[in-house]
Scaffold this active site. Structure first.
Site, PDB file in Angstrom:
ATOM      1  N   ASP A 163       0.880  -1.317  -0.105  1.00  0.00           N
ATOM      2  CA  ASP A 163      -0.063   0.026  -0.017  1.00  0.00           C
ATOM      3  C   ASP A 163       0.916   1.168  -0.173  1.00  0.00           C
ATOM      4  OD1 ASP A 163      -2.314   1.960   1.284  1.00  0.00           O
ATOM      5  OD2 ASP A 163      -3.165   0.105   0.545  1.00  0.00           O
ATOM      6  N   HIS A 200      -2.941   6.008   4.559  1.00  0.00           N
ATOM      7  CA  HIS A 200      -3.758   4.937   3.995  1.00  0.00           C
ATOM      8  C   HIS A 200      -3.128   3.662   4.549  1.00  0.00           C
ATOM      9  CE1 HIS A 200      -5.789   2.141   0.774  1.00  0.00           C
ATOM     10  NE2 HIS A 200      -6.732   3.034   1.054  1.00  0.00           N
ATOM     11  N   SER A 419     -11.417  -0.847   0.763  1.00  0.00           N
ATOM     12  CA  SER A 419      -9.884  -0.797   1.439  1.00  0.00           C
ATOM     13  C   SER A 419      -9.646  -1.298   2.636  1.00  0.00           C
ATOM     14  CB  SER A 419      -9.288   0.751   1.178  1.00  0.00           C
ATOM     15  OG  SER A 419      -8.761   0.990  -0.193  1.00  0.00           O
TER      16      SER A 419
END
Length: 483
Positions: A163, A200, A419
């Site tokens: 990621d 994230h 996600s």
């Protein structure tokens, strides 16, 4: 998918790839981005066939240039992919659709796809955002909450998160005490504002750690560059990730792309997968690793790859595709992709995890505005509408002159998307491995699904719902944006 958000995000991704001309397609299809003027083919004979077929077609087609058809970059690689330039995107129409049509007859004779667009693979909030994060009380609880059990380095399940990287002060968050990996690149801009999607990967790691405390989590910044990468590069980057970290028990991957195609694969009509990932997926199949992949946020039944490999018989045991449940867990979140290729759904709306460390508060300015009504036609108080804010990229703001909203992050945040449903599912597989002392992650994933009796309503179907015991439903009420 509503075009406004997608077009706003397209401009952001194009700025992150200034030397790569990008297109939406076909017909501006939301969620599908690709490199203009380039197709991908398999190395060797197929690459030669593609090159010769397209050049012959362009000789007879006005406005296209056969002398532009050529291979670019290395001719052989570990990914087994050749990148072929099929024209100059600066001259006339984008040549890629013409090239793919020229190959149709040859593909029909051979019975499989010979070439594809060079898709942009993006983290599953990027080209299709569920929403943007909302600050949560830094001393408040995470959701899912931290499961019982401690950390034992001798028995910990190895989880690799591919990621964006870890924020610099992630170590100040107790959830991430045993998390290692790459640092997030360029967390803030010249004004000290947090960049879009920073945190994230950190947020995902926090969810895995909460659901499965006995996990060794490594976060690699493979998608640090605005969370977007060309398909032609993605396979190689995945190989680099497992070469660095070793093949783990579980890979949590919250990235992918839809595709276009003419084949029928594994019962999925009109799709063919990703040529750029074929070599990596074959290698994955030969390992013991379970790939847990996000279904994407286009509110679409169009397969999102690599999650959709879960529907292909040869990958059924090695890939778990995950859609998102809404905040109360009873049905799908408005943004979640869906369809028979999605194996399970997990909470993915208004989860709470670590976004930044706890050392220094950092400001963030919203990039997208919320909507007056759900952009996908749902009636519950979804993240399309609430919490209300105005974003700097919004077409509405440009027309009204409204000032974009700014908030401060100093630890925890609330965020939505497939996600984040993905690490919930990955954490549940890891937690099962610890609880039952299972050594094979794929077997643990299969047994988890087999043992799941809870169901949610998704487009009229009753689907497996992976709800952790520590997850708390969020009432479907209108939330307020923190001051």
């Amino acid at each position: 998918m509503a075009p406004q958000r997608f077009h706003e995000q397209f401009d952001q991704i194009q700025r992150s790839m200034p030397d790569v001309p990008l297109a939406m397609g076909p017909d501006g299809d939301a969620g599908l981005l690709y490199e203009k003027g380039v197709v991908l083919a398999r190395d060797g004979e197929e690459a030669r066939i593609v090159e010769d077929t397209v050049r012959a077609h362009f000789t007879e087609t006005r406005g296209l240039f056969p002398d532009h058809v050529r291979r670019t970059g290395p001719q052989t690689s570990r990914t087994g992919v050749t990148r072929i330039r099929v024209g100059d995107p600066g001259q006339g129409d984008d040549p890629v659709p013409h090239a793919l049509r020229a190959l149709g007859e040859m593909e029909a004779r051979r019975g499989h796809q010979l070439a594809s667009r060079n898709h942009v693979v993006h983290i599953a909030v990027n080209a299709c955002p569920g929403d943007e994060p909302v600050p949560a009380v830094r001393t408040g609880p995470v959701n899912p909450g931290v499961a019982a059990g401690g950390y034992d380095p001798e028995t910990a399940v190895r989880v690799l998160v591919v990621d964006t990287g870890l924020v610099h002060d992630h170590g100040s968050c107790p959830l991430l005490a045993h998390t290692t990996g790459d640092a997030q690149v360029d967390e803030t801009d010249g004004d000290g504002l947090l960049h879009q999607y920073v945190g994230h990967g950190t947020f995902i790691a926090g969810i895995v750690a909460a659901v499965a405390p006995n996990s060794d989590i490594t976060v690699l910044g493979t998608l640090n560059d605005a969370g977007a990468i060309l398909e032609s590069e993605f396979g190689a980057r995945l190989f680099e990730a497992v070469d660095r970290a070793g093949w783990p028990d579980i890979i949590s991957l919250s990235a992918g792309t839809p595709t276009t195609g003419t084949g029928t694969t594994g019962g999925l009509t009109g799709v063919t997968g990703l040529i750029g990932l074929e070599a990596f997926m074959r290698e994955l199949r030969s390992q013991r690793t379970l790939l847990v992949a996000a279904a994407g946020n286009n509110a679409s039944s169009t397969p999102f790859w690599p999650a959709a490999y879960a529907a292909l018989p040869e990958y059924a045991d090695s890939v778990l595709s995950v859609g998102a449940l809404r905040a109360d867990g009873e049905a799908e979140a408005c943004f979640s992709n869906h369809g028979p290729w999605v194996r399970a759904y997990a909470p993915g709306e208004r989860l709470t995890s670590a976004l930044t460390g706890f050392d220094t508060p950092v400001p963030y300015v919203y990039q997208h505005s919320t909507y007056d009504a759900c952009r996908f036609g749902f009636s519950y108080p979804c993240t399309c509408r609430f919490p209300c804010h105005t974003g700097v990229l919004s077409e509405q703001r440009e027309s009204t002159g409204a000032k974009p909203d700014q908030v401060m992050f100093d630890g925890l945040a609330q965020w939505s998307g497939t996600s984040f449903a993905t690490p919930v599912a990955a954490g549940l597989v890891a937690a099962r491995m610890t609880a039952y002392r299972e050594r094979e992650p794929r077997m643990a994933g299969a047994r988890l699904l087999a043992a799941t009796v809870e169901r949610a309503e998704v487009r009229g179907a009753r689907v497996p719902a992976l709800r952790p015991a520590t997850w708390r439903p969020v009432p479907l009420a209108v939330p307020a944006l923190p001051a």
